[in-house]
Design a protein around this motif. Structure first.
Motif, PDB file in Angstrom:
ATOM      1  N   SER A   1      -2.632  39.503 -20.809  1.00 60.21           N
ATOM      2  CA  SER A   1      -3.848  39.274 -21.946  1.00 60.21           C
ATOM      3  C   SER A   1      -4.803  39.242 -22.369  1.00 60.21           C
ATOM      4  CB  SER A   1      -3.828  37.676 -22.881  1.00 60.21           C
ATOM      5  OG  SER A   1      -4.468  37.194 -21.723  1.00 60.21           O
ATOM      6  N   LYS A   2      -5.464  40.090 -23.368  1.00 63.88           N
ATOM      7  CA  LYS A   2      -6.809  41.069 -23.682  1.00 63.88           C
ATOM      8  C   LYS A   2      -7.875  39.770 -23.877  1.00 63.88           C
ATOM      9  CE  LYS A   2      -5.058  44.709 -25.056  1.00 63.88           C
ATOM     10  NZ  LYS A   2      -4.829  45.607 -24.247  1.00 63.88           N
ATOM     11  N   GLN A   3      -7.359  38.201 -23.669  1.00 59.24           N
ATOM     12  CA  GLN A   3      -8.207  36.902 -23.668  1.00 59.24           C
ATOM     13  C   GLN A   3      -8.401  36.613 -22.402  1.00 59.24           C
ATOM     14  OE1 GLN A   3      -5.531  36.642 -25.719  1.00 59.24           O
ATOM     15  NE2 GLN A   3      -5.944  36.355 -27.405  1.00 59.24           N
TER      16      GLN A   3
ATOM     17  N   VAL B   1      -8.529  39.354 -19.742  1.00 54.83           N
ATOM     18  CA  VAL B   1      -9.204  40.678 -19.580  1.00 54.83           C
ATOM     19  C   VAL B   1     -10.938  40.330 -20.213  1.00 54.83           C
ATOM     20  CG1 VAL B   1     -10.284  43.175 -19.967  1.00 54.83           C
ATOM     21  CG2 VAL B   1      -7.852  42.577 -20.137  1.00 54.83           C
TER      22      VAL B   1
ATOM     23  N   ILE C   1      -7.267  45.970 -16.841  1.00 51.17           N
ATOM     24  CA  ILE C   1      -7.071  45.859 -18.167  1.00 51.17           C
ATOM     25  C   ILE C   1      -5.740  46.702 -17.398  1.00 51.17           C
ATOM     26  CG2 ILE C   1      -8.382  48.492 -18.342  1.00 51.17           C
ATOM     27  CD1 ILE C   1      -7.414  46.296 -21.988  1.00 51.17           C
TER      28      ILE C   1
ATOM     29  N   GLU D   1      -2.158  46.162 -19.615  1.00 48.75           N
ATOM     30  CA  GLU D   1      -1.476  47.266 -20.207  1.00 48.75           C
ATOM     31  C   GLU D   1       0.084  47.417 -19.991  1.00 48.75           C
ATOM     32  OE1 GLU D   1      -3.751  50.738 -21.036  1.00 48.75           O
ATOM     33  OE2 GLU D   1      -4.814  49.010 -22.257  1.00 48.75           O
TER      34      GLU D   1
END
Length: 142
Positions: A10-12, A14, A45, A49
Motif C-alpha cells: 500500500s501507499k501507506q 511506502v 514503490i 505497484e
C-alpha cells in the motif's frame, strides 16, 4: 545492524518505509543517506505497484543489513517481476535513447546510486530486487 519488515502492498507502507529509512540513516549516520532513502523508496514503490497490478495482497518483505562498511537491501514481493530475458536490458540502461521513458527509469537512477543491483526470481510469483552500496569511499579510513 540488520532488520526485516513485512509490509502490506500500500501507499501507506511506502510512506512508513520512507520514514523508517530516513530515521535509520540519521540515527546511524549512513553516508549517501539521501541516495539510499531514494533507492529504498523506489524498490518498495515498484513492489507495491507490481502487486497492485496483479491484484495480490501478500506481504512485501523489506530486508536491510548494514555491516562490513556496506549496506545491502532486498525487497521481495509476490508479483511475477521482470522477465529474466529482460534483466540484461534493465541492468544495462542508459539515460539516452528510448530507455529514458515514463516507466522503469527508477532502476536507471538506482544503478547510478549503488554499487550493485540484481534480480532473483524466487518462485513463479515471488520476485526479489537487491542492491548493495559501499559506505566507505576509496580515500576514507575507518
Amino acid at each position: 545492524m540488520e532488520f526485516t519488515f513485512a509490509i502490506t502492498p500500500s501507499k501507506q507502507s511506502v510512506l512508513l518505509i520512507d520514514q523508517l529509512m530516513e530515521s535509520y540513516s540519521e540515527l546511524y549516520s549512513i553516508p549517501y543517506a539521501r541516495d539510499m532513502c531514494f533507492v529504498m523508496h523506489e524498490l518498495v514503490i515498484n513492489a507495491v505497484e507490481a502487486m497492485e497490478k496483479e491484484g495480490r495482497s501478500e506481504s512485501i518483505e523489506v530486508h536491510m543489513r548494514n555491516e562490513d562498511e556496506k549496506l545491502r537491501i532486498t525487497v521481495t514481493d509476490f508479483a511475477k517481476g521482470i522477465p529474466q530475458e529482460q534483466w540484461p536490458v534493465v541492468l544495462d540502461m542508459s539515460a539516452d535513447g528510448d530507455n529514458f521513458c515514463e516507466r522503469g527509469r527508477g532502476f536507471l537512477f538506482i544503478q547510478h546510486m549503488v554499487d550493485q543491483l540484481w534480480f532473483e526470481q524466487v518462485s513463479d510469483v515471488q520476485f526479489l530486487v537487491g542492491v548493495e552500496k559501499k559506505l566507505v569511499t576509496a580515500g576514507e579510513v575507518t
